[in-house]
Design an enzyme around this catalytic site. Structure first.
Site, PDB file in Angstrom:
ATOM      1  CG  LEU A  65      90.894 -43.758  27.582  1.00  0.00           C
ATOM      2  CD1 LEU A  65      91.632 -45.059  27.309  1.00  0.00           C
ATOM      3  CD2 LEU A  65      91.750 -42.839  28.442  1.00  0.00           C
ATOM      4  N   PRO A  66      90.372 -40.657  24.338  1.00  0.00           N
ATOM      5  CG  PRO A  66      92.229 -39.302  23.865  1.00  0.00           C
ATOM      6  CD  PRO A  66      91.773 -40.422  24.757  1.00  0.00           C
ATOM      7  CB  THR A  96      83.041 -41.092  20.918  1.00  0.00           C
ATOM      8  OG1 THR A  96      82.205 -40.386  21.828  1.00  0.00           O
ATOM      9  CG2 THR A  96      82.301 -41.301  19.604  1.00  0.00           C
ATOM     10  CE  LYS A 171      79.293 -38.844  21.199  1.00  0.00           C
ATOM     11  NZ  LYS A 171      78.752 -37.630  21.787  1.00  0.00           N
ATOM     12  CE  LYS A 246      86.592 -39.615  18.447  1.00  0.00           C
ATOM     13  NZ  LYS A 246      86.349 -39.969  19.827  1.00  0.00           N
TER      14      LYS A 246
HETATM   15  P1  NAD Z   1      90.349 -35.137  26.225  1.00  0.00           P
HETATM   16  O1  NAD Z   1      91.410 -35.244  25.185  1.00  0.00           O
HETATM   17  O2  NAD Z   1      90.122 -33.843  26.922  1.00  0.00           O
HETATM   18  O3  NAD Z   1      90.605 -36.248  27.371  1.00  0.00           O
HETATM   19  C1  NAD Z   1      91.162 -37.509  27.148  1.00  0.00           C
HETATM   20  C2  NAD Z   1      92.057 -37.832  28.344  1.00  0.00           C
HETATM   21  O4  NAD Z   1      92.529 -39.173  28.220  1.00  0.00           O
HETATM   22  C3  NAD Z   1      93.292 -36.933  28.436  1.00  0.00           C
HETATM   23  O5  NAD Z   1      93.347 -36.342  29.716  1.00  0.00           O
HETATM   24  C4  NAD Z   1      94.458 -37.882  28.184  1.00  0.00           C
HETATM   25  O6  NAD Z   1      95.619 -37.547  28.914  1.00  0.00           O
HETATM   26  C5  NAD Z   1      93.867 -39.203  28.688  1.00  0.00           C
HETATM   27  N1  NAD Z   1      94.503 -40.396  28.165  1.00  0.00           N
HETATM   28  C6  NAD Z   1      94.785 -40.733  26.883  1.00  0.00           C
HETATM   29  N2  NAD Z   1      95.326 -41.961  26.824  1.00  0.00           N
HETATM   30  C7  NAD Z   1      95.377 -42.428  28.102  1.00  0.00           C
HETATM   31  C8  NAD Z   1      95.831 -43.638  28.705  1.00  0.00           C
HETATM   32  N3  NAD Z   1      96.335 -44.620  27.974  1.00  0.00           N
HETATM   33  N4  NAD Z   1      95.742 -43.759  30.033  1.00  0.00           N
HETATM   34  C9  NAD Z   1      95.221 -42.766  30.786  1.00  0.00           C
HETATM   35  N5  NAD Z   1      94.770 -41.597  30.287  1.00  0.00           N
HETATM   36  C10 NAD Z   1      94.858 -41.436  28.956  1.00  0.00           C
HETATM   37  O7  NAD Z   1      89.000 -35.633  25.536  1.00  0.00           O
HETATM   38  P2  NAD Z   1      87.487 -35.408  26.048  1.00  0.00           P
HETATM   39  O8  NAD Z   1      86.940 -34.164  25.430  1.00  0.00           O
HETATM   40  O9  NAD Z   1      87.426 -35.619  27.517  1.00  0.00           O
HETATM   41  O10 NAD Z   1      86.786 -36.637  25.286  1.00  0.00           O
HETATM   42  C11 NAD Z   1      86.925 -37.981  25.739  1.00  0.00           C
HETATM   43  C12 NAD Z   1      85.989 -38.848  24.902  1.00  0.00           C
HETATM   44  O11 NAD Z   1      84.649 -38.395  25.066  1.00  0.00           O
HETATM   45  C13 NAD Z   1      86.284 -38.810  23.389  1.00  0.00           C
HETATM   46  O12 NAD Z   1      86.079 -40.084  22.855  1.00  0.00           O
HETATM   47  C14 NAD Z   1      85.257 -37.808  22.887  1.00  0.00           C
HETATM   48  O13 NAD Z   1      84.945 -38.051  21.518  1.00  0.00           O
HETATM   49  C15 NAD Z   1      84.093 -38.065  23.812  1.00  0.00           C
HETATM   50  N6  NAD Z   1      83.161 -36.959  24.043  1.00  0.00           N
HETATM   51  C16 NAD Z   1      83.618 -35.690  24.284  1.00  0.00           C
HETATM   52  C17 NAD Z   1      82.695 -34.662  24.516  1.00  0.00           C
HETATM   53  C18 NAD Z   1      83.136 -33.225  24.795  1.00  0.00           C
HETATM   54  O14 NAD Z   1      82.272 -32.334  24.783  1.00  0.00           O
HETATM   55  N7  NAD Z   1      84.409 -32.967  25.072  1.00  0.00           N
HETATM   56  C19 NAD Z   1      81.326 -34.924  24.513  1.00  0.00           C
HETATM   57  C20 NAD Z   1      80.889 -36.235  24.292  1.00  0.00           C
HETATM   58  C21 NAD Z   1      81.824 -37.233  24.066  1.00  0.00           C
END
Ligand code: NAD
Length: 294
Positions: A65-66, A96, A171, A246
């Site tokens: 999740l975000p 994260t 992280k 964030k």
């Molecule tokens: P994103 O916003 O693309 O995905 C998050 C998903 O969570 C969305 O599809 C949203 O609809 C869903 N969501 C939110 N609240 C929810 C709930 N209560 N129930 C069900 N689904 C819910 O974000 P992302 O890029 O996939 O990143 C996710 C995490 O991974 C973050 O913490 C980010 O910091 C970390 N991260 C991202 C990357 C990257 O390259 N994108 C790399 C490493 C770590």
């Protein structure tokens, strides 16, 4: 066969869940966005109508999740998942989030006899798709031993960082370095091009020289220099600038908590906040390049 509930099918969660499916696990999925679930349902996963429904009958839960508030909202409280999960369930929390939020979630899980690991990842969307993510894990070694097959289906490097919350500390340290490198690469690219160099030539020289770093290897911020990067795709996909902002905020909190001096991280946070003010928060974090060009 183990049934896994996967919650959060965004840029990272979707390809991670797909790799669990490919590894042969039964998968139940939930996201607030229906389209994300539809994609995996077409590949053999079961789409649930709620997170609570997704975890019914699952021995393992993975969440991606975000931010902290989404994770605390999902697991804690009377309507949270911990109230619904059976003792002994394994929870791999891969988002994260703040180390402190992770420790709160660990404590609540322990009270219910649930085995939780904070397991944030590195490697970007390409690493998630290829199943080559790095996992940085906080929690008990015995729980990690039990979770190895699931991590191995999604990643290549699996590190035990230390006790509860340690994965999140690793992280935010890592992402602070990444942000600083991205900004340094972006300003150097802009300076070189403004002084007459071809962007691809400059990028290759720096990549092979002492300025070489991950952003030059895999994620050049200058459009057209590398194929299949967000920069070459209108800064779409990838890792949103608002999520990097964030993470830089979490790094500053960690610095504050320990009295550490992190001037580069502080400056990086200010530059990313500026990008958000320009309305670029939903674009990939390499869009920081645009701060340095006309
Ligand atoms: P994103 O916003 O693309 O995905 C998050 C998903 O969570 C969305 O599809 C949203 O609809 C869903 N969501 C939110 N609240 C929810 C709930 N209560 N129930 C069900 N689904 C819910 O974000 P992302 O890029 O996939 O990143 C996710 C995490 O991974 C973050 O913490 C980010 O910091 C970390 N991260 C991202 C990357 C990257 O390259 N994108 C790399 C490493 C770590």
């Amino acid at each position: 066969m183990t049934t896994i509930a996967f919650i959060g099918l965004g840029h990272m969660g979707l390809p991670m869940a797909r790799n669990l499916l490919k590894a042969g696990f039964n998968l139940k999925v939930f996201d607030l966005v229906q389209a994300a679930m539809d994609q995996l349902a077409g590949e053999g996963a079961l789409a649930a109508v709620s997170a609570i429904e997704a975890v019914q009958g699952a021995q393992v839960v993975v969440s991606m999740l975000p931010a902290s508030r989404h994770v605390e909202g999902l697991y804690l409280g009377a309507n949270g998942l911990f109230a619904a999960l059976k003792p002994g369930t394994l929870v791999l929390e891969c988002s994260t989030i703040a180390p402190e939020a992770a420790r709160n979630v660990h404590a609540a899980a322990r009270e219910r006899g649930i085995q939780l690991l904070d397991a944030p990842v590195s490697g970007g969307t390409a690493g998630a798709a290829a199943g080559t993510l790095t996992f940085m894990i906080g929690g008990q070694a015995e729980t990690l031993a039990k979770a190895q097959p699931f991590f191995q289906a999604m990643g290549k490097n699996i590190f035990h960082a230390g006790p509860d919350g340690a994965g999140q500390v690793a992280k935010v340290c890592n992402n602070q370095v990444l942000a600083v490198q991205m900004i340094a690469t972006a300003e150097a690219m802009a300076m070189g091009v403004a002084n007459g160099l071809e962007p691809a030539v400059l990028a290759e020289i720096m990549r092979q020289s002492s300025g070489g770093n991950w952003t030059l290897e895999k994620y050049n911020p200058w459009p057209g220099v590398m194929a299949n990067t967000p920069a070459s795709n209108g800064y779409s996909g990838g890792f949103m600038a608002e999520l990097m902002t964030k993470d830089l905020g979490l790094a500053q909190e960690a610095a504050q908590a320990s009295g550490s001096s992190t001037p580069m991280g502080a400056l990086a946070l200010q530059l990313y906040r500026l990008l958000l003010k320009q309305g670029k928060g939903k674009q990939d974090f390499s869009v920081v390049q645009q701060l340095f060009v006309e």
